[in-house]
Design a protein around this motif. Structure first.
Motif, PDB file in Angstrom:
ATOM      1  N   GLY A 134       0.225  -1.289   0.191  1.00  9.43           N
ATOM      2  CA  GLY A 134       0.218   0.130  -0.308  1.00  9.43           C
ATOM      3  C   GLY A 134       0.544   1.416   0.112  1.00  9.43           C
ATOM      4  O   GLY A 134       2.041   1.040  -0.077  1.00  9.43           O
ATOM      5  N   TRP A 135       0.482   2.231  -0.286  1.00 12.16           N
ATOM      6  CA  TRP A 135       0.900   3.661   0.167  1.00 12.16           C
ATOM      7  C   TRP A 135       0.386   4.372   1.524  1.00 12.16           C
ATOM      8  O   TRP A 135      -0.709   4.554   1.509  1.00 12.16           O
ATOM      9  N   THR A 136       1.650   4.960   2.284  1.00  8.53           N
ATOM     10  CA  THR A 136       1.039   5.832   3.174  1.00  8.53           C
ATOM     11  C   THR A 136       1.038   6.780   3.247  1.00  8.53           C
ATOM     12  O   THR A 136       1.798   7.201   1.393  1.00  8.53           O
ATOM     13  N   GLU A 137       0.054   7.495   4.362  1.00  9.98           N
ATOM     14  CA  GLU A 137      -0.301   9.225   4.024  1.00  9.98           C
ATOM     15  C   GLU A 137       1.397  10.313   3.407  1.00  9.98           C
ATOM     16  O   GLU A 137       1.035  11.078   2.415  1.00  9.98           O
ATOM     17  N   GLU A 138       2.175   9.372   4.091  1.00 12.13           N
ATOM     18  CA  GLU A 138       3.241  10.389   3.877  1.00 12.13           C
ATOM     19  C   GLU A 138       3.760  10.194   2.462  1.00 12.13           C
ATOM     20  O   GLU A 138       4.227  10.941   1.302  1.00 12.13           O
ATOM     21  N   GLU A 139       4.215   9.064   2.421  1.00 14.44           N
ATOM     22  CA  GLU A 139       4.380   8.388   0.386  1.00 14.44           C
ATOM     23  C   GLU A 139       3.928   9.510  -0.677  1.00 14.44           C
ATOM     24  O   GLU A 139       4.171  10.536  -0.911  1.00 14.44           O
TER      25      GLU A 139
END
Length: 230
Positions: A119-124
């Motif tokens: 998945g993709w984190t908020e930071e990424e």
């Protein structure tokens, strides 16, 4: 490469979550009781690269009907295979059988399949979509690929895409292909006790779409508002 089947329209709700060992696909719809038309969209011009042919206009707007007669749905799609070693996050507009507009943005660091963190984190996502940034066309770190469908393409399996080799400055009279991040805002919606959270991203773009099966190449330029979920 980016097409998946989708449910019909609701108010930006989660219609389904499809997982394979290598890909995730997260469509959402617009609530029939509150259509919210125009939350996401793509508008622009397609100019044939062959001199003398007529340019085409398009406007794909969430909650409205596309030229093929289907309701337009916005979605986020993450890909971990096709652009190895970089995973990509794709904001797109689609109808149930095929994508009609997409922007795929590749991670800034190589993806490690052994980590199982697909998945993709908020930071990424936030770091990748900074207002004022210009993303080059390409499959490299932090680069992007543009995909657009149009009835004139006569290509039923999906949109035409930009390719890096034909979007460098000097090959096209209009300059290089690029995607400019103009505005970013938090966006979330809750339906059926499921909350979708991410960024509503305004972009400006241009680039050469490469025709397939002997079809015409087009120069595309325009604006879009897409959803990128984290």
């Amino acid at each position: 490469m980016f097409s998946k089947p989708f449910a019909f329209i609701g108010f930006l709700i989660l219609a389904g979550l499809l997982f394979t060992s290598c890909k995730s696909d997260k469509p959402f719809d617009l609530d029939p009781e509150d259509p919210g038309t125009g939350i996401f969209e793509a508008r622009g011009t397609l100019t044939p690269m062959e001199v003398g042919l007529t340019s085409l206009e398009y406007a794909y707007i969430s909650g409205e009907i596309d030229p093929w007669g289907h309701s337009i749905v916005a979605s986020t799609y993450a890909d971990y295979v096709n652009n190895s070693p970089y995973k990509s996050i794709i904001g797109r507009l689609t109808h149930p059988s095929v994508d009609i507009f997409s922007i795929a943005i590749h991670s800034e660091s190589p993806f490690d399949p052994g980590s199982m963190i697909w998945g993709w984190t908020e930071e990424e996502v936030s770091n990748l979509l900074q207002p004022g940034d210009t993303l080059s066309i390409g499959y490299g770190p932090g680069e992007a690929i543009l995909g657009i469908a149009h009835p004139a393409f006569n290509h039923p399996t999906g949109p035409f895409y930009t390719l890096p080799s034909e979007n460098f400055e000097g090959i096209n009279l209009d300059g290089p292909g690029y995607i400019i991040i103009e505005q970013v805002e938090p966006y979330s919606a809750t339906a059926y006790e499921i909350t979708r959270t991410g960024l509503r991203v305004h972009v400006r773009y241009q680039g050469r779409l490469n025709g397939v099966l002997g079809q015409q190449d087009y120069w595309a330029q325009g604006t879009a508002v897409l959803f990128f979920e984290y």
